[in-house]
Design an enzyme around this catalytic site. Structure first.
Site, PDB file in Angstrom:
ATOM      1  N   ASP A 159      -3.694  11.869 -15.413  1.00  0.00           N
ATOM      2  CA  ASP A 159      -4.866  11.162 -16.046  1.00  0.00           C
ATOM      3  C   ASP A 159      -4.920   9.772 -15.115  1.00  0.00           C
ATOM      4  O   ASP A 159      -4.142   9.200 -14.799  1.00  0.00           O
ATOM      5  CB  ASP A 159      -4.344  10.533 -17.272  1.00  0.00           C
ATOM      6  CG  ASP A 159      -5.470   9.969 -18.023  1.00  0.00           C
ATOM      7  OD1 ASP A 159      -6.350  10.874 -18.280  1.00  0.00           O
ATOM      8  OD2 ASP A 159      -5.704   8.698 -18.202  1.00  0.00           O
ATOM      9  N   GLU A 179      -6.525  13.661 -11.821  1.00  0.00           N
ATOM     10  CA  GLU A 179      -7.884  13.213 -12.262  1.00  0.00           C
ATOM     11  C   GLU A 179      -8.493  12.123 -11.415  1.00  0.00           C
ATOM     12  O   GLU A 179      -8.003  10.934 -11.497  1.00  0.00           O
ATOM     13  CB  GLU A 179      -7.976  12.874 -13.772  1.00  0.00           C
ATOM     14  CG  GLU A 179      -9.386  12.748 -14.158  1.00  0.00           C
ATOM     15  CD  GLU A 179      -9.537  11.654 -15.193  1.00  0.00           C
ATOM     16  OE1 GLU A 179     -10.706  11.683 -16.036  1.00  0.00           O
ATOM     17  OE2 GLU A 179      -8.817  11.067 -15.596  1.00  0.00           O
TER      18      GLU A 179
END
Ligand code: ISL
Ligand code: CA
Length: 563
Positions: free
Chosen positions: A197, A251
């Site tokens: 993330d 990400e």
């Protein structure tokens, strides 16, 4: 050869996948019940969105304990059984590593905020305010300042996302050590890697100066460009990843294709691949719907392919849990085009020189939800927008609602549509977020029984990709970059040359192949028929998509004698 180049990944958002106990919330036992669905589709790897203990300010992207399973999702035993079930069926699992920030209820933060001299103080980023305000003008992605004043110690802590998501201080070696430890904990259990993330945000800008007005338009680009980022990723690779041959996908919010090689060039030993957002964000700027053209979309695919180059690797995807449904954003979700456009987009995603990522429901052609009022939304992002834009009178309610109907993250978070029955077969109780009323027309049970369905088209494309390594490794060449309706490209290896032609519009179009190219045997067609072998002129129906061999030049018929 790196194993992760040859896989197809399927993202499961556990809260919305399958509820096994009627509490309206998807869970790990629900995933176990649906493993056969994933196996039938033919995917190789499941990416599981966060399954860790969390107070759910941001649906699990705020982790309270990295070594516990979220109670609503089940137990560690359930997790182990789910992993074993995947392994028995020849699939692997990657999990979500959310370590730019934790939950404000994580024990580290509870300690950190308790006093200025607590040993955990330095696990997070604390600063004095300036002139009765926050330390700088950094905005949070979920509205307002990225700083919150903590009365107890009179200092501000940094949070790029919600105030319940304080950013970790990666300058602190103890933070690094804790994260590498928890990564090994899950790798030792048998997970095959991580989706990371907002990983480029872990290195902060020295001194954190104010953003300029230009930078304020794209704070992610500044947040993603800290000076120690690549050193930290290389340390992480050495310490936690290399011994396990793990797959990683960062990400890379805020990273443009030009900077992508820094993350994915194999000899740098950082990440396997990243998600670049230039494609999925074409249709919106923040919460506003934006206009885009096909040549722009195609240019992004070429840019990403070039950035991957010979030593790196890319990802291919048109949606995830933070974006609207692919068919609604890039296809045509009106009933007459929904199926053909879902198949066309599947053809696009699954024939790239990149690892494809499907989001749950893509394989059914699930669409955006017909949201009409603020009460129907759940997302913390939407609530922040309402509070800061509508409640303050900056944006009229109907204007925000108009845009959210296209752009909200909740479109992709409505439950999976398994059957035509109540709540789409997702739950026997009340779902945490309403099921799309179109589950009567769009659901897994009907599609499994229909050989012409969007599901079976995905299955066939996945099988085709496996049978033709050219679709994985072959060079990519866009043969008509300026065409306004058609996306057409070749994929070439020493042994094979394939042609992919996709009408990305609902208008029929006559498409001339460039000189020297003719369609050979068709491997898969949707939305229209297979062309005659040898043809150089393709009559494409709306959302018609083809994967064909390229005919040998000798096979190409010459002009008719009296033409
Ligand atoms: O979706 C977004 C805004 O519309 C992005 O700003 C999104 O928040 C960004 O891509 C980062 O996403 C990841 O981190 C967030 C989490 O809310 C997202 O679900 C996650 O994918 C914070 O952890
Ligand atoms: Ca449940």
């Amino acid at each position: 050869m790196s194993w992760w180049k040859e896989v197809v990944v399927y993202q499961v958002y556990p809260r919305s996948f399958m509820d096994s106990n009627g509490d309206g919330i998807g869970d790990l036992n629900g995933i176990i019940q649906q493993l056969d669905h994933l196996q039938a589709l033919g995917i190789d790897v499941v990416w599981l969105s966060p399954h860790f203990d969390s107070p759910n300010a941001d649906n699990g992207y705020d982790i309270r304990d990295y070594r516990r399973v979220m109670a609503e999702f089940g137990t560690m035993d359930d997790f182990d059984r789910m992993l074993a079930g995947l392994h028995e069926r020849g699939m692997r699992l990657i999990i979500d590593l959310v370590v730019n920030h934790t939950s404000d209820e994580h024990a580290w933060f509870v300690e950190s905020r308790s006093s200025r001299d607590n040993p955990y103080r330095d696990f997070y980023i604390w600063r004095d305010g300036v002139d009765d305000g926050p330390p700088n003008n950094y905005p949070s992605f979920f509205s307002g300042s990225a700083w919150t004043l903590d009365e107890r110690t009179g200092q501000y802590y940094l949070h790029y996302f919600a105030e319940q998501q304080p950013d970790l201080n990666w300058e602190n070696p103890a933070v690094q050590g804790e994260v590498f430890d928890l990564m090994r904990f899950w790798l030792d259990k048998g997970v095959a890697g991580f989706r990371m993330d907002v990983i480029p945000f872990i290195s902060k800008q020295p001194g954190m100066p104010n953003l300029t007005s230009e930078e304020l338009r794209h704070p992610d680009r500044v947040y993603a460009n800290g000076p120690r980022l690549h050193e930290l990723l290389q340390t992480m690779y050495r310490e936690a990843l290399a011994p396990y041959d793990a797959m990683t996908v960062g990400e890379a919010f805020g990273v443009t294709p030009e900077r992508m090689p820094l993350f994915v060039d194999a000899d740098r030993h950082e990440l396997s691949m990243i998600f670049n957002f230039d494609v999925v964000r074409l249709g919106r700027h923040h919460w506003r719907k934006a206009a885009w053209t096909l040549p722009e979309l195609k240019a992004e695919f070429t840019a990403i392919d070039r950035a991957a180059g010979e030593h790196g690797w890319a990802t291919s995807f048109l949606g995830n849990h933070d974006n609207p449904r692919a068919v609604s954003a890039f296809g045509d979700d009106r009933p007459q085009w929904r199926v053909a456009s879902a198949k066309a987009l599947a053809t696009l995603v699954l024939t790239q020189r990149a690892t494809p990522f499907l989001y749950q429901g893509d394989e059914l052609g699930m669409t955006n939800y017909p949201f009409t009022s603020i009460e129907q939304y759940d997302d913390i992002e939407v609530k922040g927008l309402w509070r800061t834009l509508v409640d303050t009178g900056k944006v009229p309610a109907d204007e925000l609602l108009h845009h959210l109907a296209f752009t909200s993250r909740d479109h992709s978070r409505t439950p999976m549509q398994w059957t035509a029955g109540p709540h789409g077969g997702f739950t026997t109780g009340q779902p945490w977020l309403a099921v799309n009323p179109n589950h009567h027309e769009i659901n897994a049970a009907d599609q499994l029984a229909d050989p012409q369905s969007v599901f079976h088209h995905h299955r066939q494309l996945i099988a085709l990709r496996r049978a033709h390594p050219t679709l994985i490794h072959g060079t990519f060449h866009d043969i008509a970059p300026a065409h306004e309706q058609v996306f057409a490209y070749t994929r070439t290896t020493d042994r094979e040359r394939l042609l992919v032609v996709i009408n990305m519009s609902s208008e029929a179009v006559a498409f001339e192949l460039p000189d020297g190219l003719a369609a050979g045997r068709t491997l898969l067609a949707s939305g229209g028929s297979a062309p005659t072998t040898g043809t150089t002129s393709l009559g494409l129906a709306g959302w018609h998509a083809l994967v064909a061999e390229v005919a040998e030049v000798a096979e190409v018929a010459g002009p008719p004698p009296n033409a």
